[in-house]
Design a protein around this motif. Structure first.
Motif, PDB file in Angstrom:
ATOM      1  N   SER A 193      14.839  34.476  14.167  1.00 25.39           N
ATOM      2  CA  SER A 193      15.888  33.470  14.046  1.00 25.39           C
ATOM      3  C   SER A 193      15.540  32.281  14.942  1.00 25.39           C
ATOM      4  N   PRO A 194      16.156  31.121  14.714  1.00 23.37           N
ATOM      5  CA  PRO A 194      15.864  29.934  15.532  1.00 23.37           C
ATOM      6  C   PRO A 194      16.023  30.157  17.030  1.00 23.37           C
ATOM      7  N   ASN A 195      17.013  30.965  17.437  1.00 27.10           N
ATOM      8  CA  ASN A 195      17.206  31.213  18.873  1.00 27.10           C
ATOM      9  C   ASN A 195      16.382  32.405  19.367  1.00 27.10           C
ATOM     10  N   LYS A 196      15.609  33.002  18.461  1.00 24.67           N
ATOM     11  CA  LYS A 196      14.708  34.124  18.764  1.00 24.67           C
ATOM     12  C   LYS A 196      15.443  35.366  19.273  1.00 24.67           C
ATOM     13  N   LYS A 197      16.728  35.483  18.923  1.00 19.42           N
ATOM     14  CA  LYS A 197      17.484  36.656  19.327  1.00 19.42           C
ATOM     15  C   LYS A 197      17.716  37.624  18.172  1.00 19.42           C
ATOM     16  N   ALA A 198      17.004  37.419  17.084  1.00 20.98           N
ATOM     17  CA  ALA A 198      17.100  38.322  15.942  1.00 20.98           C
ATOM     18  C   ALA A 198      15.780  38.301  15.177  1.00 20.98           C
ATOM     19  N   ALA A 199      15.422  39.462  14.631  1.00 21.23           N
ATOM     20  CA  ALA A 199      14.224  39.585  13.796  1.00 21.23           C
ATOM     21  C   ALA A 199      14.638  40.259  12.495  1.00 21.23           C
ATOM     22  N   LYS A 200      14.153  39.736  11.380  1.00 25.66           N
ATOM     23  CA  LYS A 200      14.563  40.219  10.065  1.00 25.66           C
ATOM     24  C   LYS A 200      13.341  40.506   9.205  1.00 25.66           C
ATOM     25  N   LEU A 201      13.412  41.612   8.480  1.00 20.32           N
ATOM     26  CA  LEU A 201      12.371  41.972   7.513  1.00 20.32           C
ATOM     27  C   LEU A 201      13.057  42.456   6.255  1.00 20.32           C
ATOM     28  N   ASP A 202      12.701  41.888   5.117  1.00 22.09           N
ATOM     29  CA  ASP A 202      13.302  42.357   3.872  1.00 22.09           C
ATOM     30  C   ASP A 202      12.265  42.389   2.757  1.00 22.09           C
ATOM     31  N   GLY A 203      12.621  43.083   1.684  1.00 17.90           N
ATOM     32  CA  GLY A 203      11.726  43.190   0.543  1.00 17.90           C
ATOM     33  C   GLY A 203      12.196  44.283  -0.393  1.00 17.90           C
ATOM     34  N   ALA A 204      11.427  44.521  -1.438  1.00 13.91           N
ATOM     35  CA  ALA A 204      11.738  45.600  -2.376  1.00 13.91           C
ATOM     36  C   ALA A 204      11.531  46.946  -1.693  1.00 13.91           C
ATOM     37  N   VAL A 205      12.369  47.918  -2.025  1.00 20.09           N
ATOM     38  CA  VAL A 205      12.224  49.246  -1.447  1.00 20.09           C
ATOM     39  C   VAL A 205      10.822  49.794  -1.715  1.00 20.09           C
ATOM     40  N   THR A 206      10.277  49.513  -2.892  1.00 20.97           N
ATOM     41  CA  THR A 206       8.942  50.004  -3.226  1.00 20.97           C
ATOM     42  C   THR A 206       7.865  49.387  -2.324  1.00 20.97           C
ATOM     43  N   ASP A 207       8.099  48.176  -1.822  1.00 19.66           N
ATOM     44  CA  ASP A 207       7.142  47.562  -0.895  1.00 19.66           C
ATOM     45  C   ASP A 207       6.986  48.403   0.370  1.00 19.66           C
ATOM     46  N   PHE A 208       8.082  49.037   0.792  1.00 15.33           N
ATOM     47  CA  PHE A 208       8.051  49.841   2.011  1.00 15.33           C
ATOM     48  C   PHE A 208       7.574  51.264   1.720  1.00 15.33           C
ATOM     49  N   ILE A 209       7.976  51.799   0.573  1.00 11.25           N
ATOM     50  CA  ILE A 209       7.496  53.124   0.194  1.00 11.25           C
ATOM     51  C   ILE A 209       5.980  53.127   0.057  1.00 11.25           C
ATOM     52  N   LEU A 210       5.436  52.080  -0.562  1.00 11.15           N
ATOM     53  CA  LEU A 210       3.990  51.976  -0.774  1.00 11.15           C
ATOM     54  C   LEU A 210       3.288  51.307   0.408  1.00 11.15           C
ATOM     55  N   GLN A 211       4.067  50.955   1.428  1.00  7.42           N
ATOM     56  CA  GLN A 211       3.568  50.335   2.657  1.00  7.42           C
ATOM     57  C   GLN A 211       2.822  49.026   2.413  1.00  7.42           C
ATOM     58  N   LYS A 212       3.300  48.293   1.429  1.00  4.97           N
ATOM     59  CA  LYS A 212       2.809  46.929   1.266  1.00  4.97           C
ATOM     60  C   LYS A 212       3.366  46.046   2.375  1.00  4.97           C
ATOM     61  N   LYS A 213       4.528  46.460   2.898  1.00  4.45           N
ATOM     62  CA  LYS A 213       5.131  45.800   4.049  1.00  4.45           C
ATOM     63  C   LYS A 213       5.344  46.851   5.128  1.00  4.45           C
ATOM     64  N   PRO A 214       4.604  46.787   6.221  1.00  7.94           N
ATOM     65  CA  PRO A 214       4.780  47.783   7.289  1.00  7.94           C
ATOM     66  C   PRO A 214       6.051  47.532   8.089  1.00  7.94           C
ATOM     67  N   LEU A 215       6.731  48.603   8.425  1.00  3.84           N
ATOM     68  CA  LEU A 215       7.967  48.497   9.202  1.00  3.84           C
ATOM     69  C   LEU A 215       7.711  48.532  10.703  1.00  3.84           C
ATOM     70  N   GLN A 216       6.592  49.108  11.115  1.00  3.95           N
ATOM     71  CA  GLN A 216       6.355  49.245  12.546  1.00  3.95           C
ATOM     72  C   GLN A 216       6.249  47.881  13.217  1.00  3.95           C
ATOM     73  N   ASN A 217       6.739  47.840  14.443  1.00  7.84           N
ATOM     74  CA  ASN A 217       6.732  46.600  15.195  1.00  7.84           C
ATOM     75  C   ASN A 217       6.900  46.909  16.680  1.00  7.84           C
ATOM     76  N   SER A 218       6.328  46.094  17.503  1.00  7.27           N
ATOM     77  CA  SER A 218       6.521  46.185  18.951  1.00  7.27           C
ATOM     78  C   SER A 218       7.022  44.836  19.422  1.00  7.27           C
ATOM     79  N   ILE A 219       8.272  44.810  19.834  1.00 11.40           N
ATOM     80  CA  ILE A 219       8.932  43.551  20.188  1.00 11.40           C
ATOM     81  C   ILE A 219       9.159  43.492  21.702  1.00 11.40           C
ATOM     82  N   ILE A 220       8.598  42.483  22.314  1.00  8.36           N
ATOM     83  CA  ILE A 220       8.770  42.281  23.762  1.00  8.36           C
ATOM     84  C   ILE A 220       9.809  41.192  23.981  1.00  8.36           C
ATOM     85  N   LEU A 221      10.821  41.508  24.779  1.00  8.78           N
ATOM     86  CA  LEU A 221      11.907  40.565  25.054  1.00  8.78           C
ATOM     87  C   LEU A 221      11.647  39.814  26.361  1.00  8.78           C
ATOM     88  N   GLN A 222      12.209  38.639  26.448  1.00  7.98           N
ATOM     89  CA  GLN A 222      12.033  37.835  27.668  1.00  7.98           C
ATOM     90  C   GLN A 222      12.892  38.364  28.811  1.00  7.98           C
TER      91      GLN A 222
END
Length: 222
Positions: A193-222
């Motif tokens: 988000s513009p204020n960097k206080k939110a992260a969003k990931l969306d897509g078709a359910v099949t994109d995640f089942i087939l791992q075309k879009k990976p869900l894993q993430n490592s987010i470091i906060l300030q």
């Protein structure tokens, strides 16, 4: 799919009735590591079709569940979540006019959600292969880790075409909200988000089942 698989298995009697549904998976992580968790299945775009199918005894060879059966499954999951230390304010709602199901709770640390899933697995509400160790938060390093999970692509491909059709127009959205702004993340597919206080990931359910879009993430906060 962290909670994609969780939700589909928890609410599978409803998703079997339609291929057009949305899943919203939302976490608000506070600075002290506590927060709120919400997951919503919204099938309102298919409510006319669901209402029609609900009058049938079976669909694709599977028994069509009653509203009472769906509510019972939702309430059983909520009852189990309430037994987890660190989880509180567990709430559920079921809107059968628009076919929207919701489960929410507060947690003292995000690993409580992992514990809740473990208990659902122990009670056979979700399958034994469903991943449960999904989140980890290091309060010292201010790092939220969304763990990598194994693929279910082979299981999906083995499904009949009728069963795979359930996922045709299904959508999944993950929203991670923070009190502190994001300093960096390992998965650039999450939109900040513009204020960097939110992260969003969306897509078709099949994109995640087939791992075309990976869900894993490592987010470091300030």
């Amino acid at each position: 799919m962290k909670n994609i698989r969780f939700l589909l298995l928890l609410f599978c009697p409803l998703v079997l009735l339609t291929s057009c549904f949305d899943i919203l998976d939302k976490i608000h992580l506070k600075a002290d590591g506590s927060g709120e968790y919400t997951i919503i299945l919204n099938a309102s775009k298919s409510k006319t079709r669901i209402a029609s199918i609900a009058k049938m005894g079976t669909v694709n060879g599977k028994k069509v569940p009653t509203r009472n059966e769906i509510e019972a499954k939702l309430n059983e999951a909520a009852k189990i979540f309430k037994t987890v230390p660190g989880i509180s304010q567990v709430k559920t709602s079921a809107d059968f006019d628009n076919y929207i199901l919701k489960l929410s709770c507060s947690f003292s640390k995000i690993e409580n959600i992992n514990d809740g899933l473990e208990r659902l697995k122990a009670k056979n509400l979700i399958g034994k292969t469903v991943p449960t160790q999904l989140y980890r938060y290091d309060s010292v390093k201010k790092t939220l880790t969304r763990q990598k999970i194994s693929t279910f692509a082979d299981d999906y491909r083995k499904m009949s075409s009728a069963d795979r059709e359930v996922f045709t127009d299904a959508k999944y959205t993950s929203v991670l909200q923070f009190d502190l702004p994001v300093k960096s993340q390992s998965n650039s597919q999450y939109q900040l988000s513009p204020n960097k206080k939110a992260a969003k990931l969306d897509g078709a359910v099949t994109d995640f089942i087939l791992q075309k879009k990976p869900l894993q993430n490592s987010i470091i906060l300030q």
